[in-house]
Design a protein around this motif. Structure first.
Motif, PDB file in Angstrom:
ATOM      1  N   THR A 418       0.848  -1.193   0.000  1.00 21.03           N
ATOM      2  CA  THR A 418       0.000   0.000   0.000  1.00 21.03           C
ATOM      3  C   THR A 418       0.879   1.236   0.000  1.00 21.03           C
ATOM      4  O   THR A 418       2.014   1.221   0.504  1.00 21.03           O
ATOM      5  CB  THR A 418      -0.926   0.031   1.227  1.00 21.03           C
ATOM      6  N   TYR A 419       0.352   2.320  -0.576  1.00 23.28           N
ATOM      7  CA  TYR A 419       1.086   3.576  -0.656  1.00 23.28           C
ATOM      8  C   TYR A 419       0.213   4.723  -0.164  1.00 23.28           C
ATOM      9  O   TYR A 419      -1.018   4.638  -0.167  1.00 23.28           O
ATOM     10  CB  TYR A 419       1.529   3.840  -2.095  1.00 23.28           C
ATOM     11  N   THR A 420       0.873   5.819   0.249  1.00 23.72           N
ATOM     12  CA  THR A 420       0.180   6.972   0.823  1.00 23.72           C
ATOM     13  C   THR A 420       0.136   8.120  -0.174  1.00 23.72           C
ATOM     14  O   THR A 420       1.145   8.464  -0.788  1.00 23.72           O
ATOM     15  CB  THR A 420       0.884   7.439   2.108  1.00 23.72           C
ATOM     16  N   THR A 422      -0.563  12.062  -0.250  1.00 26.56           N
ATOM     17  CA  THR A 422      -0.664  13.269   0.571  1.00 26.56           C
ATOM     18  C   THR A 422      -1.027  14.442  -0.326  1.00 26.56           C
ATOM     19  O   THR A 422      -0.333  14.731  -1.296  1.00 26.56           O
ATOM     20  CB  THR A 422       0.666  13.571   1.278  1.00 26.56           C
ATOM     21  N   SER A 436      -6.659  12.444  -0.123  1.00 30.76           N
ATOM     22  CA  SER A 436      -5.533  11.921   0.648  1.00 30.76           C
ATOM     23  C   SER A 436      -5.913  10.583   1.282  1.00 30.76           C
ATOM     24  O   SER A 436      -7.074  10.321   1.583  1.00 30.76           O
ATOM     25  CB  SER A 436      -5.136  12.909   1.743  1.00 30.76           C
ATOM     26  N   GLY A 437      -4.903   9.712   1.469  1.00 29.23           N
ATOM     27  CA  GLY A 437      -5.167   8.452   2.141  1.00 29.23           C
ATOM     28  C   GLY A 437      -4.231   7.356   1.678  1.00 29.23           C
ATOM     29  O   GLY A 437      -3.252   7.606   0.975  1.00 29.23           O
ATOM     30  N   SER A 438      -4.545   6.113   2.085  1.00 30.81           N
ATOM     31  CA  SER A 438      -3.745   4.945   1.731  1.00 30.81           C
ATOM     32  C   SER A 438      -4.440   4.167   0.629  1.00 30.81           C
ATOM     33  O   SER A 438      -5.666   4.000   0.649  1.00 30.81           O
ATOM     34  CB  SER A 438      -3.549   4.047   2.960  1.00 30.81           C
ATOM     35  N   TYR A 439      -3.646   3.660  -0.322  1.00 31.66           N
ATOM     36  CA  TYR A 439      -4.190   2.940  -1.460  1.00 31.66           C
ATOM     37  C   TYR A 439      -3.330   1.720  -1.760  1.00 31.66           C
ATOM     38  O   TYR A 439      -2.129   1.719  -1.498  1.00 31.66           O
ATOM     39  CB  TYR A 439      -4.213   3.828  -2.707  1.00 31.66           C
ATOM     40  N   ASN A 478       4.526   6.086  -3.018  1.00 35.16           N
ATOM     41  CA  ASN A 478       4.000   7.190  -2.231  1.00 35.16           C
ATOM     42  C   ASN A 478       3.968   8.446  -3.100  1.00 35.16           C
ATOM     43  O   ASN A 478       4.928   8.749  -3.810  1.00 35.16           O
ATOM     44  CB  ASN A 478       4.855   7.425  -0.995  1.00 35.16           C
ATOM     45  N   SER A 480       2.778  12.753  -3.537  1.00 34.67           N
ATOM     46  CA  SER A 480       2.453  14.026  -2.894  1.00 34.67           C
ATOM     47  C   SER A 480       2.023  15.006  -3.977  1.00 34.67           C
ATOM     48  O   SER A 480       2.734  15.197  -4.969  1.00 34.67           O
ATOM     49  CB  SER A 480       3.661  14.575  -2.126  1.00 34.67           C
TER      50      SER A 480
END
Length: 736
Positions: A418-420, A422, A436-439, A478, A480
């Motif tokens: 999983t990746y974040t 932001t 935003s969140g975890s996927y 991840n 951003s």
């Protein structure tokens, strides 16, 4: 009895030999329709080794199979006419070649086929004298003939072209042929083109309406090699299937060219180091379907338009990843036997484990010795772990040499990474952003920006781009992203401040002096100008609408020897030479001074400078108050968009001569002041073909840029002149 037993293995070998021969000699594509192609069948060959015998054999309707031996030179004006015949095979024995050295309009060319049917032409090299634009003859022309198969031939240096097909010719297949120009093109031909290395023309003109419904042609496993410049092929009217071919001539300006009413299926080909892989020309074609092609280091159009015809025949299509090795190994006059039995084929089969773990491409039937690339692609939630069976390793792509039948398995495993994501906003308070969140790895995340009252959304930065309020981010790591906002032009009265620590992108452009420490300054620093006349500080601000604005400076000016006035210059015009910067009571005691000015819509420059050769005020900051001002990037133009448009978009500001142009066109720009400019050239399809003078300073006055059109095809081009605040003007250039 012993003799019979010894013959059994030999009979098996002969049967295998014959079966392979049948497979290799079976015509594919359009020529397989309408009764197919058998040529002269098993008739006894007539072997020819000189021009007279060759001409007699080809012209004779009673000779059904001709074998060409050695090099035969076609005499000047000796083009061979092959007309009104059927059921014939012309085969080149290994090493054979037909050569023409004639450069005249009427005497050039090697072979002209007209009103023939059921013809096979195989394994012959045809060498012309080199490209020369005199509207002469091609190495080979197929005219008003049906069911013709041209296979494993090499066409070199055709004067007007290598191989043309025209005048209602129909049901033609061209397979495993190599088309190449080895000789330097000959300039100064009466046709006007100094480089006429134009390989193949299908259909002689837009007015040749007898071609409508004809010119059904398949080109498979062919190689447009070095020296081919255009027409690979150029098609009018025909339903042409272009499949499993290689295009890698580094001088190619156009490859597949879709002319009037062309209906093209372009699939599983490889285009390397070429321009305009699929040239839509004047957009008068019927349809182009382009699929599963590979484009490496190309420029120009690669897409189709509309839905092309569906072939009525079945065809084994090699994956594009394996086309280059297959074609370079086999295209041209490479056969060593008229029976075609010299090539062995093997089957490469592939599977995936587990079955839903992903996909693998590359399976098929290949000639012995072919290097095949297999590529594994994991499904969402899986990772590729390695190959087994006929291949090993953990790289997603692997090469398999076909020295026998092979079975390969691509292995995958489920993954839980999983990746974040932001997401932030800039400036704070300018709006909000969701998403935003975890996927899970490979998931598609949607982010949405919503501006606050008085702001507008201007675009994404970081790991997302574009200006749409909602966009998607693929979570393969991840991520951003930033949602950027700015005040609306109707945002009412506001004040912005540009500190002495601001960057050039934040409006502080330059200062002629140094930054000094001062405990009384807002941020502990001031701009200390050099003690000379005309030294100053430059700022840039963006104004949404022209109007009156108040400028305020905070400064310190405590020495009795200092100058107490300064000059204010706005957009290059001096507003006052006596802006008061009165003496302050101490070196850390600050005061302010103001000025009311009219600013233009767009980017404005503001300069405060000394008027005497003495010290003057040290500047802490500038504030701008009015209708929603904003800081501007110092690289932007100091004039409004409207002013910039007027400076270049008039009849006398830009001119092009000569126009029409054949060799060079001189683009002349006349400007009232210095600025940066970029000149871009677009073809009549809207495709960018050149960029000139990219973002370079153009001095005030008359400037001239020489643009070469030697390598441009005839037509109308758009010359677009842009200045650095985004304004543009467009002019027409006709290239002959």
């Amino acid at each position: 009895m012993r003799k019979f037993l010894l013959l059994l293995p030999l009979m098996g070998i002969v049967l295998l030999f014959c079966n392979q021969s049948v497979a290799q000699c079976t015509v594919t594509g359009w020529a397989s329709q309408n009764g197919g192609v058998t040529g002269g069948g098993s008739a006894t060959p007539t072997v020819v080794a000189n021009y007279n015998d060759l001409k007699a054999a080809i012209a004779s309707s009673s000779v059904k199979v001709v074998h060409i031996s050695g090099t035969i030179v076609i005499p000047s004006g000796g083009r061979i006419s092959f007309q009104d015949q059927s059921n014939k095979t012309i085969y080149g024995l290994p090493g054979s070649k037909l050569v023409s050295n004639d450069l005249t309009k009427d005497g050039s060319g090697i072979l002209y086929m007209k009103r023939c049917a059921n013809i096979i032409f195989r394994n012959v090299t045809l060498e012309g004298p080199g490209a020369y634009d005199t509207d002469g003859w091609d190495n080979m022309t197929i005219d008003n003939s049906t069911n013709v198969w041209v296979d494993h031939c090499e066409f070199q240096d055709g004067m007007d072209g290598n191989l043309d097909i025209k005048n209602a010719a129909d049901y033609i297949s061209v397979t495993w042929c190599k088309l190449i120009y080895k000789k330097t093109p000959i300039p100064d031909g009466p046709g006007g083109a100094d480089d006429h290395r134009f390989s193949n023309l299908f259909g002689s003109g837009d007015g040749a309406t007898g071609d409508r419904g004809k010119l059904r042609i398949t080109m498979q496993n062919c190689w447009w090699a070095e020296g081919c410049k255009a027409r690979m092929p150029r098609v009018r009217f025909g339903k042409v299937h272009i499949v499993n071919n290689l295009f890698n001539s580094t001088v190619a300006a156009q490859c597949v060219m879709a002319g009037f009413e062309a209906d093209l299926l372009v699939e599983s080909n490889v285009f390397e180091n070429v321009k305009s892989p699929i040239d839509k020309m004047d957009n008068t074609f019927t349809a182009i379907t382009a699929r599963d092609n590979i484009f490496t280091n190309t420029s120009g159009n690669t897409t189709g338009s509309g839905t092309a015809f569906t072939p009525p025949y079945s065809l084994t299509i090699t994956p594009a990843a394996n086309v280059k090795s297959q074609v370079t190994a086999g295209a041209g006059a490479t056969l060593t036997s008229a029976s075609c039995s010299n090539t062995t084929a093997y089957i490469l089969s592939t599977t995936v484990a587990p079955t839903n773990g992903g996909t693998v491409v590359g399976s098929g039937t290949y000639n012995a010795g072919t290097s095949v690339t297999l590529t594994a692609t994991p499904a969402t939630g899986y990772i590729f772990t390695g190959w087994s069976g006929g291949a090993t390793g953990t790289s997603a792509s692997v090469t398999v040499t076909m020295d026998g039948n092979k079975s390969v398995t691509a292995n995958f495993a489920a993954q839980t990474a999983t990746y974040t994501l932001t997401a932030t906003v800039s400036p704070t308070g300018g709006g909000t952003v969701t998403g935003s969140g975890s996927y899970s790895e490979g998931a598609i995340a949607t982010i949405t920006a919503s501006p606050a009252a008085g702001y507008i959304f201007t675009g994404w930065s970081g790991d997302a781009t574009g200006t749409s309020g909602s966009t998607s981010v693929t979570m393969n790591g991840n991520k951003s992203v930033t949602a950027n906002f700015q005040l609306q032009s109707s945002g009412g009265t506001a004040t912005i401040r540009i500190e002495d620590s601001a960057l050039t992108s934040q409006g502080l452009c330059s200062y002629e002096g140094s930054i000094s420490s001062n405990t009384g300054a807002s941020n502990g620093k001031v701009i200390n100008l050099s003690n000379s006349t005309g030294k100053g500080v430059d700022w840039k601000v963006y104004i949404p609408a022209a109007g009156s604005y108040t400028l305020t400076w905070r400064y310190v000016n405590s020495s009795s020897n200092n100058s107490y006035t300064m000059a204010l210059v706005v957009n290059g015009t001096t507003v006052t030479n006596a802006l008061a910067v009165a003496r302050t009571s101490g070196s850390t005691v600050f005061a302010t001074t103001t000025a009311s000015v009219t600013l233009k819509a767009g980017v404005n420059s503001i300069r405060l400078q000394s008027v005497a050769s003495a010290a003057t005020a040290d500047i802490d900051w500038i504030e701008v108050t009015g209708n929603a001002p904003a800081t501007a990037d110092c690289a932007a133009s100091a004039r409004s968009a409207a002013d910039a448009e007027l400076s270049i978009n008039n009849e006398e500001a830009v001119s092009i001569s000569p126009n029409p142009a054949r060799d060079n066109a001189v683009i002349t720009i006349v400007l009232g002041e210095n600025e940066h400019a970029t000149i871009r050239i677009y073809n009549d399809q809207g495709e960018l073909v050149d960029t000139l003078h990219s973002n370079k300073a153009v001095k005030a006055g008359t400037q001239q840029i020489v643009y070469s059109v030697n390598n441009k095809r005839s037509g109308i081009y758009n010359v677009v002149v842009l200045n650095n605040n985004g304004s543009r003007s467009t002019y027409k250039l006709l290239v002959e």
